[in-house]
Design an enzyme around this catalytic site. Structure first.
Site, mmCIF file in Angstrom:
data_model
loop_
_atom_site.group_PDB
_atom_site.id
_atom_site.type_symbol
_atom_site.label_atom_id
_atom_site.label_comp_id
_atom_site.label_asym_id
_atom_site.label_seq_id
_atom_site.Cartn_x
_atom_site.Cartn_y
_atom_site.Cartn_z
ATOM 1 N N CYS A 344 0.838 -1.198 0.000
ATOM 2 C CA CYS A 344 0.000 0.000 0.000
ATOM 3 C C CYS A 344 0.874 1.249 0.000
ATOM 4 O O CYS A 344 1.377 1.655 1.061
ATOM 5 C CB CYS A 344 -0.924 0.007 1.218
ATOM 6 S SG CYS A 344 -1.964 1.483 1.299
ATOM 7 N N CYS A 347 -0.343 4.103 2.395
ATOM 8 C CA CYS A 347 -0.135 3.891 3.829
ATOM 9 C C CYS A 347 1.334 3.997 4.211
ATOM 10 O O CYS A 347 1.699 4.676 5.164
ATOM 11 C CB CYS A 347 -0.663 2.517 4.237
ATOM 12 S SG CYS A 347 -2.405 2.255 3.905
ATOM 13 N N ASP A 348 2.168 3.280 3.472
ATOM 14 C CA ASP A 348 3.549 3.097 3.898
ATOM 15 C C ASP A 348 4.553 4.005 3.194
ATOM 16 O O ASP A 348 5.705 4.091 3.618
ATOM 17 C CB ASP A 348 3.953 1.632 3.678
ATOM 18 C CG ASP A 348 3.053 0.678 4.461
ATOM 19 O OD1 ASP A 348 2.531 1.097 5.496
ATOM 20 O OD2 ASP A 348 2.869 -0.469 4.018
#
Length: 528
Positions: A344, A347-348
């Site tokens: 992701c 997200c990361d």
């Protein structure tokens, strides 16, 4: 810090407080500390039920705790809970102030009965759309049960801590100093993980349920649409889902769902679940199917066995178990998941700020990920197996215009390397001349499509060579009374709108099947 519109909305929420609360701040002279002081003073100025105490002595600075008046323990936020986490802050304020959470009572009861000392630390990033679910779940647990302590840590504000603990994916949760889990988790899942007897109790509950007219396995767009369409027929409908919303939860921006100009995955998943609940459908979350046992007589009951040992029965079944991210399946991928291997970018990505990363996959998702990451990291290497990128031309054009992106086509990833603790590089083979290459980097984002969740169906239902459930134009499988819809099937183009349409079609087909079955008495139905 907050614009006038946001202040007005926050003031309306704070009017719902039923009892006074206190914000205990441990501040410093950093820019984040100054911004935090401004935010807290703004909150205090919007409600006479909120007071600020700046005498906090917590070791993590800047941070603040949200506590009930007269108490010293509550949810602690280290760093600024803005972006996606602003909602988490608002909910923490409301719940601490006595406003009831929109959570089933049995979940609240499960939290209250937890025994032991639970010290949670959850690391998040402000751009992570998976993090709020975890943050809000752990916040609620700390507010409901005094034996649970929760600290929410914004990774960008505590970069040294993130590096020392080698956190390369968010949300990342530690319990009593040890890794508890990573990725999206709901409160039910966390409680079940802590309560060792919950699985047996849940299985017993499932076994006690009467047979459904339609049982839907999977809670993504196809499952949700099927539930709504079936329930509107006035029949008994159940949904057994591992997580309601499915892959939609992991989708950042949704701009092509007809009549909805723009939304994001978590919002759409929540809206789908709310609509299904509106029709009083029996939603059974955290349920993973393990086996389907076909009916033994025409019009009889099909059984679905769950991983926890529970068994559900139904006159008809709709399988909508969706798909999951496809793995590269090379050495190092499994070893370094959440240690540099990620799936992701939203997200990361922020955890790799200023570092070099790779994206595996040249379709739309891979090229979009590379474009997003290029604005955060030092350099992006896009690695594509085919001899050309498969993404839309406009995306490819944008990617090629970026100065910190290199594109490698005809490149077969052979290994993700690491030092035992984290990713250090990626090796690939040039398929044109067999030459081997190695790229030194800190992170690898895998974006190579989906694989259907059908392992539990092998030997029971006809599957394609790709593992998809074979269906006809009306969503029939090869088993009477068993239908399938969404990304798990052979229907082309894995899109939310298509999955929803197929779910509606499957429900109509199931109803058509039911009305053509012979009438049986309840006793006969149970023994069929």
């Amino acid at each position: 810090m907050l614009d006038d519109t946001l202040k007005a909305q926050l003031q309306q929420y704070l009017a719902l407080l039923r009892q006074p609360i206190r914000l205990i701040a441990s501040l410093d002279d950093s820019e984040t500390g100054k911004d935090m002081a401004e935010l807290l003073n703004t909150i205090v100025g919007l409600s006479d039920k909120v007071t600020l105490d700046t005498s906090g002595t917590d070791a993590r600075k800047p941070s603040f705790a949200v506590v009930r008046e007269g108490e010293t323990q509550g949810v602690r936020f280290a760093g600024l809970p803005l972006g996606h986490e602003f909602t988490s802050l608002v909910l923490a304020l409301l719940w601490t102030g006595g406003h009831p959470p929109k959570v089933e009572q049995d979940v609240i009861d499960g939290i209250k009965t937890l025994e032991g000392d639970f010290n949670f630390e959850v690391y998040m990033s402000l751009s992570c759309h998976n993090c709020p679910d975890v943050v809000q779940a752990l916040s609620l647990m700390a507010i409901v049960n005094p034996k649970v302590k929760t600290v929410v840590i914004e990774g960008g504000a505590f970069q040294k801590e993130v590096e020392e603990r080698q956190i390369m994916a968010v949300p990342m949760v530690f319990l009593n100093g040890q890794v508890f889990g990573s990725g999206r988790m709901g409160v039910e899942e966390i409680v079940a993980k802590l309560d060792t007897n919950s699985e047996a109790r849940e299985a017993a509950k499932l076994n006690e349920k009467e047979p459904f007219d339609v049982l839907i396995v999977g809670g993504g767009p196809a499952g949700a649409a099927a539930a709504v369409y079936a329930a509107r027929k006035g029949i008994r409908v159940g949904v057994a889902a591992e997580r309601f919303g499915g892959q939609v939860n992991d989708t950042m921006a949704i701009e092509n769902y007809i009549s909805v100009l723009e939304t994001d995955g978590p919002k759409m998943a929540a809206a789908m679940e709310a609509q299904v609940r509106h029709y009083e459908v029996d939603i059974m979350n955290l349920q993973r199917a393990a086996k389907v046992v076909p009916a033994t007589t025409p019009g009889g009951l099909t059984q679905v066995h769950m991983a926890n040992g529970g068994v559900l029965s139904a006159r008809s079944v709709i399988l909508s178990t969706g798909a999951r991210w496809r793995n590269v399946n090379v050495p190092g991928e499994e070893q370094y998941k959440n240690k540099g291997v990620a799936y992701c970018p939203h997200c990361d990505g922020p955890l790799f700020k200023g570092k070099r990363v790779a994206v595996i996959g040249g379709g739309n998702s891979g090229v979009e990920a590379a474009i997003d990451l290029a604005g955060l990291v030092a350099h992006v290497s896009l690695v594509e197996f085919a001899d050309a990128l498969k993404a839309d031309a406009v995306l490819v054009s944008k990617l090629k215009s970026l100065p910190n992106v290199s594109i490698h086509v005809n490149a077969q990833t052979t290994e993700i390397t690491g030092d035992g603790q984290k990713v250090t590089g990626l090796s690939y083979k040039d398929r044109a001349n067999e030459a081997l290459h190695h790229i030194e980097l800190a992170g690898v984002f895998v974006q190579i499509g989906l694989v259907p969740n059908t392992e539990f169906l092998k030997g029971t239902i006809e599957l394609s060579k790709f593992g998809e459930i074979v269906v006809d134009a009306k969503c029939h499988t090869n088993l009477p009374g068993v239908f399938a819809a969404g990304d798990v099937t052979t229907v082309p183009y894995k899109q939310i709108v298509i999955a929803a349409g197929e779910g509606a079609k499957a429900a109509l087909s199931a109803f058509d099947y039911l009305i053509r079955q012979p009438v049986v008495t309840p006793a006969a139905a149970v023994t069929a």
